[in-house]
Design a protein around this motif. Structure first.
Motif, PDB file in Angstrom:
ATOM      1  N   LEU A   1      39.429  36.566  43.664  1.00 44.98           N
ATOM      2  CA  LEU A   1      38.710  37.612  43.425  1.00 44.98           C
ATOM      3  C   LEU A   1      37.200  37.870  43.422  1.00 44.98           C
ATOM      4  CD1 LEU A   1      41.316  39.388  41.057  1.00 44.98           C
ATOM      5  CD2 LEU A   1      40.880  40.270  43.489  1.00 44.98           C
ATOM      6  N   LEU A   2      36.566  36.832  42.516  1.00 46.49           N
ATOM      7  CA  LEU A   2      35.217  36.741  42.597  1.00 46.49           C
ATOM      8  C   LEU A   2      34.645  36.530  43.911  1.00 46.49           C
ATOM      9  CD1 LEU A   2      34.764  34.535  39.323  1.00 46.49           C
ATOM     10  CD2 LEU A   2      34.112  36.956  39.715  1.00 46.49           C
TER      11      LEU A   2
ATOM     12  N   LEU B   1      39.752  42.500  38.726  1.00 42.79           N
ATOM     13  CA  LEU B   1      39.200  41.273  37.977  1.00 42.79           C
ATOM     14  C   LEU B   1      39.542  41.354  36.663  1.00 42.79           C
ATOM     15  CD1 LEU B   1      35.907  40.408  40.056  1.00 42.79           C
ATOM     16  CD2 LEU B   1      37.484  38.968  39.433  1.00 42.79           C
TER      17      LEU B   1
ATOM     18  N   THR C   1      38.591  45.962  43.445  1.00 46.89           N
ATOM     19  CA  THR C   1      38.508  44.537  42.904  1.00 46.89           C
ATOM     20  C   THR C   1      37.949  44.201  41.887  1.00 46.89           C
ATOM     21  OG1 THR C   1      37.868  44.111  45.324  1.00 46.89           O
ATOM     22  CG2 THR C   1      37.505  42.450  43.949  1.00 46.89           C
ATOM     23  N   LEU C   2      36.991  44.828  41.177  1.00 41.21           N
ATOM     24  CA  LEU C   2      36.452  45.103  39.972  1.00 41.21           C
ATOM     25  C   LEU C   2      37.673  45.061  38.875  1.00 41.21           C
ATOM     26  CD1 LEU C   2      33.120  46.685  40.190  1.00 41.21           C
ATOM     27  CD2 LEU C   2      33.471  44.128  39.903  1.00 41.21           C
TER      28      LEU C   2
ATOM     29  N   LYS D   1      34.573  39.862  45.619  1.00 40.22           N
ATOM     30  CA  LYS D   1      33.540  40.704  45.033  1.00 40.22           C
ATOM     31  C   LYS D   1      32.225  40.520  45.349  1.00 40.22           C
ATOM     32  CE  LYS D   1      31.251  41.481  40.585  1.00 40.22           C
ATOM     33  NZ  LYS D   1      30.241  40.530  40.715  1.00 40.22           N
ATOM     34  N   GLN D   2      31.792  39.172  45.649  1.00 41.33           N
ATOM     35  CA  GLN D   2      30.523  38.888  46.183  1.00 41.33           C
ATOM     36  C   GLN D   2      30.348  38.998  47.677  1.00 41.33           C
ATOM     37  OE1 GLN D   2      30.410  34.506  45.366  1.00 41.33           O
ATOM     38  NE2 GLN D   2      30.262  34.708  43.180  1.00 41.33           N
TER      39      GLN D   2
ATOM     40  N   GLU E   1      29.735  42.744  47.719  1.00 43.37           N
ATOM     41  CA  GLU E   1      28.677  43.180  47.334  1.00 43.37           C
ATOM     42  C   GLU E   1      27.487  42.870  48.262  1.00 43.37           C
ATOM     43  OE1 GLU E   1      29.076  42.765  42.280  1.00 43.37           O
ATOM     44  OE2 GLU E   1      28.308  41.192  43.603  1.00 43.37           O
TER      45      GLU E   1
ATOM     46  N   LEU F   1      35.345  47.534  46.486  1.00 48.78           N
ATOM     47  CA  LEU F   1      34.718  46.669  45.312  1.00 48.78           C
ATOM     48  C   LEU F   1      35.148  47.309  44.104  1.00 48.78           C
ATOM     49  CD1 LEU F   1      32.706  44.733  44.290  1.00 48.78           C
ATOM     50  CD2 LEU F   1      30.767  46.891  44.556  1.00 48.78           C
ATOM     51  N   ASN F   2      35.071  48.664  43.687  1.00 55.79           N
ATOM     52  CA  ASN F   2      35.748  49.361  42.725  1.00 55.79           C
ATOM     53  C   ASN F   2      37.237  48.875  42.324  1.00 55.79           C
ATOM     54  OD1 ASN F   2      33.275  50.665  42.324  1.00 55.79           O
ATOM     55  ND2 ASN F   2      34.181  52.476  43.305  1.00 55.79           N
TER      56      ASN F   2
END
Length: 204
Positions: A136-137, A60, A56-57, A140-141, A144, A53-54
Motif C-alpha cells: 500500500l505504501l 493504510l 489508499t490512505l 501511495k508513493q 503521489e 489516493l484517498n
C-alpha cells in the motif's frame, strides 16, 4: 497593361496570403480546442488519482490499526506462555515418582502447545499484514508521483500555455505604415491591421 497585370498579381498574392492566414488560424483554433480537451482530461485523471489516493490512505490507516492489534495480541500471549513454561520446568524437577506424565503435566504441555501455535498464527498474520502495508505504501508513493506530474502539467497548460493563446498571435504583413515599422518580412505581431482584417473577412 503592366499596371493592370501588377494589380492582378497583387490580388492573387493577397488571396493566397489570406488563405494561408485562414489555414493557420484554423490550425491555431484546433490546437486550442485540443489543449482545452487535454486540460479537461488531465483534470479528470487527477481527480480519479486523488480519489484512489484517498482510498489508499484509508486502507493504510486501517492496516496500521490491524498491525498494532496483532502486535498487541502477540505480546499478550507472551506472559501466559512464560508462566506455563515455568510451571512445566518446575514439574520436571519434582523428586522421584512425582516427576511423572500425569494429567496436570499433560494439560501444561497442551497449554504451552496451544499458546505457541496461537503465537505462530498471529505472527504469520502479522507478517502478511506488514506485507500488505508495504504494498500500500508503494501504491501511495506511485499515486503521489502521478498526481505531482498531473498537477505540473495543469500548471503548464492552464497558467502558461492558455494565456499565450487567448488571441490569434499575428496578422498578415500588408505593407502599411504600421507594418513597415515592425520590420518583419511576412507577419506583424505588434498591431492589428484593419486592412488585412477586412481583407480576410471579405475573403471568408
Amino acid at each position: 497593361y503592366c499596371r493592370a497585370e501588377s494589380q492582378k498579381l497583387r490580388g492573387k498574392v493577397n488571396t493566397v496570403c489570406n488563405q494561408a492566414v485562414a489555414e493557420i488560424k484554423s490550425a491555431w483554433t484546433a490546437t486550442n480546442s485540443s489543449l482545452h480537451a487535454r486540460i479537461k482530461e488531465t483534470e479528470e485523471t487527477q481527480k480519479k488519482l486523488q480519489q484512489h489516493l484517498n482510498k489508499t490512505l484509508g486502507e493504510l490507516r486501517d492496516q496500521e490499526k490491524h498491525i498494532e492489534q496483532l502486535r498487541a495480541a502477540v505480546r499478550a500471549k507472551g506472559q501466559p506462555l512464560k508462566i506455563a513454561q515455568a510451571r512445566l520446568a518446575m514439574r520436571t524437577k519434582l523428586p522421584g515418582d512425582e516427576a511423572c506424565l500425569d494429567l496436570p503435566h499433560i494439560m501444561l504441555l497442551e497449554e504451552v502447545g496451544q499458546i505457541e501455535e496461537s503465537i505462530a498464527t498471529l505472527t504469520a498474520t502479522l507478517e502478511q499484514a506488514q506485507s500488505v502495508h508495504s504494498d500500500l505504501l508503494q501504491v501511495k508513493q506511485s499515486l503521489e508521483h502521478d498526481i505531482f506530474i498531473k498537477t505540473n502539467s495543469l500548471v503548464i497548460d492552464r497558467s502558461k500555455c492558455l494565456p499565450l493563446r487567448t488571441e490569434f498571435p499575428f496578422h498578415l504583413w500588408c505593407g502599411c505604415k504600421k507594418c513597415k515599422t515592425c520590420r518583419t518580412s511576412l507577419y506583424c505581431r505588434t498591431h492589428t491591421c484593419r486592412q488585412v482584417k477586412n481583407g480576410s473577412s471579405s475573403h471568408n
